[in-house]
Design a protein around this motif. Structure first.
Motif, PDB file in Angstrom:
ATOM      1  N   ARG A 193      60.780 -31.022  -9.395  1.00 57.93           N
ATOM      2  CA  ARG A 193      59.332 -31.200  -9.484  1.00 57.93           C
ATOM      3  C   ARG A 193      59.064 -32.742  -9.528  1.00 57.93           C
ATOM      4  N   ALA A 194      58.026 -33.100  -8.810  1.00 59.60           N
ATOM      5  CA  ALA A 194      57.776 -34.404  -8.551  1.00 59.60           C
ATOM      6  C   ALA A 194      56.509 -34.833  -9.272  1.00 59.60           C
ATOM      7  N   GLU A 195      56.594 -35.861  -9.847  1.00 60.32           N
ATOM      8  CA  GLU A 195      55.491 -36.940 -10.577  1.00 60.32           C
ATOM      9  C   GLU A 195      54.478 -37.534  -9.612  1.00 60.32           C
ATOM     10  N   VAL A 196      53.498 -37.119  -9.047  1.00 57.25           N
ATOM     11  CA  VAL A 196      52.733 -37.751  -8.097  1.00 57.25           C
ATOM     12  C   VAL A 196      52.015 -38.946  -8.410  1.00 57.25           C
ATOM     13  N   ASP A 197      52.246 -40.148  -7.636  1.00 62.28           N
ATOM     14  CA  ASP A 197      51.741 -41.497  -7.929  1.00 62.28           C
ATOM     15  C   ASP A 197      51.000 -42.091  -6.515  1.00 62.28           C
ATOM     16  N   ILE A 198      49.945 -42.337  -6.719  1.00 65.74           N
ATOM     17  CA  ILE A 198      49.264 -42.797  -5.595  1.00 65.74           C
ATOM     18  C   ILE A 198      48.635 -43.936  -5.756  1.00 65.74           C
ATOM     19  N   PHE A 199      48.491 -45.143  -4.706  1.00 68.68           N
ATOM     20  CA  PHE A 199      47.992 -46.479  -4.883  1.00 68.68           C
ATOM     21  C   PHE A 199      47.479 -46.864  -3.658  1.00 68.68           C
ATOM     22  N   THR A 200      46.012 -47.246  -3.579  1.00 67.33           N
ATOM     23  CA  THR A 200      45.648 -47.875  -2.306  1.00 67.33           C
ATOM     24  C   THR A 200      45.120 -49.354  -2.726  1.00 67.33           C
ATOM     25  N   ARG A 201      45.636 -50.166  -1.773  1.00 65.92           N
ATOM     26  CA  ARG A 201      45.366 -51.649  -1.852  1.00 65.92           C
ATOM     27  C   ARG A 201      43.784 -51.867  -1.990  1.00 65.92           C
ATOM     28  N   PRO A 202      43.348 -52.517  -2.681  1.00 69.36           N
ATOM     29  CA  PRO A 202      41.730 -52.740  -3.171  1.00 69.36           C
ATOM     30  C   PRO A 202      41.099 -53.010  -1.829  1.00 69.36           C
ATOM     31  N   LEU A 229      53.330 -32.195  -9.057  1.00 70.44           N
ATOM     32  CA  LEU A 229      52.499 -32.194 -10.293  1.00 70.44           C
ATOM     33  C   LEU A 229      51.674 -33.535 -10.471  1.00 70.44           C
ATOM     34  N   TRP A 230      50.472 -32.886 -10.452  1.00 70.25           N
ATOM     35  CA  TRP A 230      49.322 -33.866 -10.466  1.00 70.25           C
ATOM     36  C   TRP A 230      48.735 -34.016 -12.169  1.00 70.25           C
ATOM     37  N   ASP A 231      48.823 -35.459 -12.527  1.00 76.29           N
ATOM     38  CA  ASP A 231      48.663 -35.543 -13.986  1.00 76.29           C
ATOM     39  C   ASP A 231      47.765 -36.888 -14.103  1.00 76.29           C
ATOM     40  N   CYS A 232      46.567 -36.756 -14.716  1.00 81.43           N
ATOM     41  CA  CYS A 232      45.535 -37.968 -14.734  1.00 81.43           C
ATOM     42  C   CYS A 232      44.670 -37.959 -15.941  1.00 81.43           C
ATOM     43  N   PHE A 233      44.135 -38.948 -16.237  1.00 80.93           N
ATOM     44  CA  PHE A 233      43.101 -38.999 -17.326  1.00 80.93           C
ATOM     45  C   PHE A 233      41.911 -38.234 -16.988  1.00 80.93           C
ATOM     46  N   THR A 234      41.326 -37.556 -17.880  1.00 84.26           N
ATOM     47  CA  THR A 234      40.371 -36.486 -17.612  1.00 84.26           C
ATOM     48  C   THR A 234      38.879 -37.238 -17.253  1.00 84.26           C
ATOM     49  N   ASN A 235      38.851 -38.429 -17.640  1.00 84.22           N
ATOM     50  CA  ASN A 235      37.680 -39.003 -17.508  1.00 84.22           C
ATOM     51  C   ASN A 235      37.826 -40.189 -16.024  1.00 84.22           C
ATOM     52  N   ASN A 236      39.164 -39.736 -15.390  1.00 81.94           N
ATOM     53  CA  ASN A 236      39.396 -40.681 -14.021  1.00 81.94           C
ATOM     54  C   ASN A 236      38.697 -39.814 -12.972  1.00 81.94           C
ATOM     55  N   ALA A 237      37.394 -40.311 -12.743  1.00 80.92           N
ATOM     56  CA  ALA A 237      36.603 -39.353 -11.818  1.00 80.92           C
ATOM     57  C   ALA A 237      37.166 -39.523 -10.359  1.00 80.92           C
ATOM     58  N   GLY A 238      37.649 -40.508  -9.920  1.00 79.09           N
ATOM     59  CA  GLY A 238      38.499 -40.634  -8.538  1.00 79.09           C
ATOM     60  C   GLY A 238      39.691 -39.602  -8.511  1.00 79.09           C
ATOM     61  N   SER A 239      40.329 -39.622  -9.283  1.00 81.93           N
ATOM     62  CA  SER A 239      41.662 -39.099  -9.336  1.00 81.93           C
ATOM     63  C   SER A 239      41.187 -37.394  -9.574  1.00 81.93           C
ATOM     64  N   MET A 240      40.434 -37.026 -10.416  1.00 84.55           N
ATOM     65  CA  MET A 240      39.908 -35.818 -10.481  1.00 84.55           C
ATOM     66  C   MET A 240      39.243 -35.109  -9.283  1.00 84.55           C
ATOM     67  N   ALA A 241      38.694 -35.889  -8.620  1.00 84.70           N
ATOM     68  CA  ALA A 241      37.972 -35.358  -7.291  1.00 84.70           C
ATOM     69  C   ALA A 241      38.875 -35.296  -6.099  1.00 84.70           C
ATOM     70  N   LEU A 242      39.897 -36.201  -6.288  1.00 83.20           N
ATOM     71  CA  LEU A 242      40.868 -36.142  -4.998  1.00 83.20           C
ATOM     72  C   LEU A 242      41.724 -34.984  -5.423  1.00 83.20           C
ATOM     73  N   ARG A 243      42.386 -34.643  -6.561  1.00 81.35           N
ATOM     74  CA  ARG A 243      43.162 -33.446  -6.729  1.00 81.35           C
ATOM     75  C   ARG A 243      42.302 -32.284  -6.508  1.00 81.35           C
ATOM     76  N   GLU A 244      41.011 -32.130  -6.687  1.00 83.29           N
ATOM     77  CA  GLU A 244      40.324 -30.981  -6.416  1.00 83.29           C
ATOM     78  C   GLU A 244      40.281 -30.649  -5.134  1.00 83.29           C
ATOM     79  N   ARG A 245      40.154 -31.606  -4.305  1.00 84.19           N
ATOM     80  CA  ARG A 245      39.877 -31.589  -2.704  1.00 84.19           C
ATOM     81  C   ARG A 245      41.233 -31.307  -2.450  1.00 84.19           C
ATOM     82  N   LEU A 246      42.393 -31.739  -2.641  1.00 87.43           N
ATOM     83  CA  LEU A 246      43.567 -31.222  -2.157  1.00 87.43           C
ATOM     84  C   LEU A 246      44.067 -29.755  -2.516  1.00 87.43           C
TER      85      LEU A 246
END
Length: 262
Positions: A193-202, A229-246
């Motif tokens: 199992r992999a803990e997913v982490d994503i970062f984009t330069r500003p 495995l995708w794990d994020c804060f429930t109020n992180n709108a960007g992460s929540m939207a991205l995981r749903e699209r994926l």
């Protein structure tokens, strides 16, 4: 609080692998793949264990033991004896002191999501079709890892060294016009199992590069029998939207999360 030996950590890992609240970052400390500390109420027969990753992610395991939790409360809230600038405490198992005011002041909520492979397969082609023509995927090797570190500064955030990052993080880097723009990688990889982490330069945000990196990463995981495995804060709108699209649609219950700074 007693520090656990490597042998004791290995025994704890075996039990932890079956834990429904399994976090690869915590398992990586128990396995020795990544740096951190582990403490228990007893050396010989621990009932409760506190595991803390060098970056600060931590978790409480086992059965509630009042004496141990009182020592842990002192360690975290009074002495602040942890090495990292912040402890980030996953708490599917809540310590008794979670209700105290200092803990409530640093409380947030996170949630874990699991990939529906059939949904991902249906959306993958559409997502990749939007890839910009001037984008390429950079392979992270011993020759290119210094470039990745220069761009993102996260090679040693979780992994003990660059060699471990190259070997195990399965990093996927999207380059735009020759510059590293976004990265998706495993912050930890344990028990398949992999803990997913994503970062984009500003300067590259809002252009879909995170999505491109994530698709490449998920492809790589699925090709090698690894569950992302995708794990994020429930109020992180960007992460929540991205995981749903994926296609990370199946979810565990939200859980409390505490960020304790020194």
């Amino acid at each position: 609080m007693f520090a656990l030996s490597l042998e004791a950590r290995a025994r704890a890992y075996t039990a932890y692998a079956a834990n429904s609240a399994f976090f690869p970052l915590i398992a990586a400390v128990l396995s020795g793949a990544q740096c951190g500390a582990a403490y228990a109420d007893s050396v010989e027969a621990p009932r409760q264990i506190y595991v803390e990753h060098a970056f600060g992610f931590a978790q409480l395991l086992g059965e509630s033991t009042p004496g141990f939790e009182a020592e842990l409360q002192k360690y975290l809230l009074i002495d602040k004896a942890f090495a990292a600038p912040k402890v980030r405490l996953y708490t599917p198992l809540l310590p008794a002191f979670h209700i105290c005011e200092p803990m409530q002041a640093v409380r947030a909520e996170r949630q874990r999501f699991f990939l529906r492979t059939e949904v991902y397969a249906e959306t993958r082609a559409r997502l990749l079709s939007r890839s910009a023509a001037d984008c390429v995927v950079l392979s992270v090797t011993t020759e290119t890892v210094s470039r990745v570190e220069s761009a993102f500064g996260l090679v040693s955030r979780f992994w003990p060294n660059a060699a471990a990052f190259v070997a195990h993080a399965r990093a996927q880097v999207i380059c735009h016009a020759g510059e590293a723009a976004a990265i998706c990688y495993a912050a930890a990889l344990e028990n398949g199992r992999a803990e997913v982490d994503i970062f984009t330069r500003p300067e590259y945000r809002g252009k879909g590069f995170a999505m491109m990196a994530a698709v490449r990463f998920v492809d790589d995981c699925l090709a090698h029998g690894v569950e992302p495995l995708w794990d994020c804060f429930t109020n992180n709108a960007g992460s929540m939207a991205l995981r749903e699209r994926l296609g990370f649609l199946d979810c565990a219950a939200p859980y409390e999360f505490f960020t304790i700074a020194r």
